[in-house]
Every structure is written in C-alpha cells, then in structure tokens.
Design a protein around this motif. Sequence first.
Motif, short mmCIF file in Angstrom:
data_model
loop_
_atom_site.label_atom_id
_atom_site.label_comp_id
_atom_site.label_asym_id
_atom_site.label_seq_id
_atom_site.Cartn_x
_atom_site.Cartn_y
_atom_site.Cartn_z
N ASN A 37 29.49 109.66 56.17
CA ASN A 37 30.81 110.02 56.70
C ASN A 37 31.15 109.12 57.88
N GLY A 38 32.39 108.61 57.90
CA GLY A 38 32.81 107.73 58.98
C GLY A 38 32.51 106.26 58.73
N ALA A 39 32.01 105.92 57.53
CA ALA A 39 31.65 104.53 57.25
C ALA A 39 32.88 103.65 56.99
N GLY A 40 34.01 104.27 56.63
CA GLY A 40 35.21 103.51 56.30
C GLY A 40 35.58 103.56 54.83
N LYS A 41 34.90 104.39 54.06
CA LYS A 41 35.11 104.46 52.61
C LYS A 41 36.53 104.91 52.27
N THR A 42 36.94 106.03 52.83
CA THR A 42 38.25 106.58 52.49
C THR A 42 39.38 105.66 52.93
N THR A 43 39.28 105.09 54.11
CA THR A 43 40.31 104.16 54.58
C THR A 43 40.41 102.95 53.65
N ILE B 228 39.99 92.75 54.14
CA ILE B 228 40.91 93.77 54.68
C ILE B 228 40.34 94.37 55.96
N ARG B 229 41.26 94.70 56.87
CA ARG B 229 40.89 95.25 58.18
C ARG B 229 41.85 96.37 58.55
N LYS B 230 41.32 97.38 59.23
CA LYS B 230 42.14 98.47 59.74
C LYS B 230 41.47 99.05 60.97
N SER B 231 42.21 99.06 62.08
CA SER B 231 41.67 99.59 63.33
C SER B 231 42.56 100.70 63.86
N TYR B 232 41.95 101.62 64.58
CA TYR B 232 42.66 102.68 65.29
C TYR B 232 42.18 102.62 66.74
N GLY B 233 42.94 101.94 67.56
CA GLY B 233 42.48 101.71 68.92
C GLY B 233 41.26 100.81 68.91
N ASP B 234 40.18 101.27 69.53
CA ASP B 234 38.95 100.49 69.58
C ASP B 234 38.06 100.71 68.35
N LEU B 235 38.47 101.63 67.47
CA LEU B 235 37.67 101.93 66.28
C LEU B 235 38.06 100.99 65.14
N HIS B 236 37.11 100.19 64.67
CA HIS B 236 37.34 99.31 63.53
C HIS B 236 36.91 100.07 62.27
N ALA B 237 37.84 100.81 61.69
CA ALA B 237 37.52 101.65 60.53
C ALA B 237 37.14 100.81 59.32
N VAL B 238 37.86 99.70 59.11
CA VAL B 238 37.53 98.74 58.05
C VAL B 238 37.53 97.36 58.70
N ASP B 239 36.41 96.66 58.57
CA ASP B 239 36.23 95.45 59.38
C ASP B 239 35.82 94.26 58.52
N GLY B 240 36.79 93.70 57.78
CA GLY B 240 36.53 92.50 56.99
C GLY B 240 35.86 92.78 55.66
N PRO C 170 47.09 97.68 55.56
CA PRO C 170 46.01 97.07 56.32
C PRO C 170 46.55 96.27 57.50
N ASP C 171 45.73 96.12 58.53
CA ASP C 171 46.11 95.26 59.65
C ASP C 171 45.98 93.79 59.28
N GLY C 172 45.12 93.50 58.33
CA GLY C 172 44.93 92.13 57.87
C GLY C 172 44.26 92.12 56.52
N GLY C 173 44.28 90.97 55.85
CA GLY C 173 43.68 90.85 54.53
C GLY C 173 44.67 91.17 53.43
N THR C 174 44.22 91.01 52.19
CA THR C 174 45.09 91.23 51.03
C THR C 174 44.39 92.07 49.97
N VAL C 175 45.20 92.76 49.18
CA VAL C 175 44.72 93.54 48.04
C VAL C 175 45.59 93.22 46.84
N ARG C 176 44.96 93.01 45.69
CA ARG C 176 45.67 92.88 44.42
C ARG C 176 45.15 93.97 43.50
N LEU C 177 46.04 94.86 43.11
CA LEU C 177 45.71 95.97 42.23
C LEU C 177 46.44 95.75 40.92
N LEU C 178 45.69 95.48 39.85
CA LEU C 178 46.27 95.15 38.55
C LEU C 178 47.26 94.00 38.69
N GLY C 179 46.90 93.04 39.52
CA GLY C 179 47.70 91.84 39.71
C GLY C 179 48.85 91.97 40.67
#
Length: 303
Positions: free
Chosen positions: A42-48, A13-25, A59-68
């Motif tokens: 703080n700022g590591a990407g945990k909450t996102t 999973i990936r999520k960016s805000y402009g040049d900030l890669h909050a979650v990067d793979g 997410p900008d990319g990637g997949t999540v399966r929650l309870l299938g």
Amino acid sequence: MADTPPAVVVEDIRKSYGDLHAVDGVSFSVAEGEFFGILGPNGAGKTTTLEIIEGLRKPDGGTVRLLGQSPFPRDLALLPRIGVQLQASAFFEKLTAREQLETFASLYGVSAATAGEMLELVGLTDKADTREDKLSGGQRQRLSIACALVHDPDVVFLDEPTAALDPQARRNLWDVLRAIRERGKTIIYTTHYLDEAEILCDRVAIMDHGKILAMDTPAALVRGLDAPAHVILERGSLPLAEALALVGADDATENEQSLTISTRTPAPLLSALAERGTLDGLQVRTATLEDVFLHLTGREYRA
C-alpha cells in the motif's frame, strides 16, 4: 502475433503531490492479451499509475498510449474499449445484481441479455435477483468485475480486486480472472498479494515508492534471485550438527518449532534425509516473489 502493437505503452510517467512522488518515472508496455500485474505494498504508487493509464488522472510528465490513443483528456471513442473496476465500487441503490448489469449494459448500448452471460461468467447466476447490498464482499467484487466487462472491452483494468476478501473468496475470484484471460482480454491489475500475482500473471512489475524495482515473468524474477531452497523439519528430527553435515546442506538453523536447512541442491539433501527416515512432516520452501521484494528493498514486505 509479433507484429501486433502493444495494448498499452507507458513512458516515464510522473505524478507528485507536494513533496510526495507518488509515481516517479514509470515505464512499461503491455502486449495484447497479456495478464500484467503491478505489485507492491500500500502506498507504492500502483493505483495512481493505473488511474493515469485509464485517463482518470493527468500525469505531471511522461506519456501513455492506450490502444494507440492518449487516454487524457478523456477520449469518448476510447471508453467503450476499456473496462475499469475501481478499488471502491459504486452501485445503483436498491437494484438486484441482474438490474445492475442491465443498467451498465444500457449505458453502452448493449442488450440486456448480456447481463445473464456476465452473471454466469462471474458465478453469480444464483444471485441474479439479490440486491447488491445483500451480497457478500466477494460477491460484490465479482459483480463489480462483471460491470467492467459487460460491454466486452479490449482492455480490463482491475485495481486490487481481491483486497479485503477472505482466503476462500480470493481463490474463487482467481477463477473469474482466469476466465477473463481465456477470453483473450488484456488485463492490467494491481495487487499487494505477491502469491496471487505469481499464480495469475504473465509478467509483473514490482513497485515501491513510486518506482518500478523489477519487471519480468514471475518465474524469471524468482530464478534471477538465485536463492536457496529451505527444507523445514520438525524440531528434534535430527541434531543441528548432523543437519549441517548432510550432503547438500549449506546452512541450518533451529527454533522452538522447527529445523530449517538451506540448500541449493535439494535432491541429494532430500535423499540423505530419506535414508535417515526423517521425511515425516517435511516441507520444502522455494524462493517466491516475496523473497525478490525483500532482496530488492532490504526489508520485509508490508501489505
């Protein structure tokens, strides 16, 4: 059971805000009934990361399966099976602790009697008739967790539940988290307290700058570091040169308060110190998750 599918599967999973890669793979899975911690400053990407798994953020990319199921777009059938406690909890104004829980219970079609059970679980029975805005910070956090549990969800998300609490309130909340785990719930929680996660979690993922740096059981991560133990004595207990010559001593340093001896074989070193009668006030510090973080990033941990 080995054949039970994971409660959560996260893949790249990936999520960016402009040049900030909050979650990067980010990728990981969480087994049913596991207490899984996402750690980092703080700022590591945990909450996102947590918000993406919960379906609160796309997410900008990637997949999540929650309870299938895919949590995004919001799946109304999935919501009763998850409980979410956010960093900033919002309560209904002017309601007591019991009324807060009864209101949350009614939203899920749960009987009001469940509110009393949840108050007991989080240790707030004696505060049942106290308005939420009159509770202490630790009590509000426990009430927030009770609201996330009132409908008996399968997976519980806790985002820094002990943040901003004093040490005593933090430890009281640990008992609540252990009680939730004993009920067989899958728990995914974030924290920047590495010592806390080392005590509570089955497995942890250490994050920084949107990436997972390491993931395993706390004991395995510390063991893999292969770091020396540190035996700390009061300054003046014995001369530095003598400390360096002790059996088992790898190194020794001294400052204004203490003498620290590094060793990978603490047993013979402690025996040698005992023979010299220098055990008074002695402390032994083994490696911790904070040492793992320092090793991985090359810098001190920042909370």
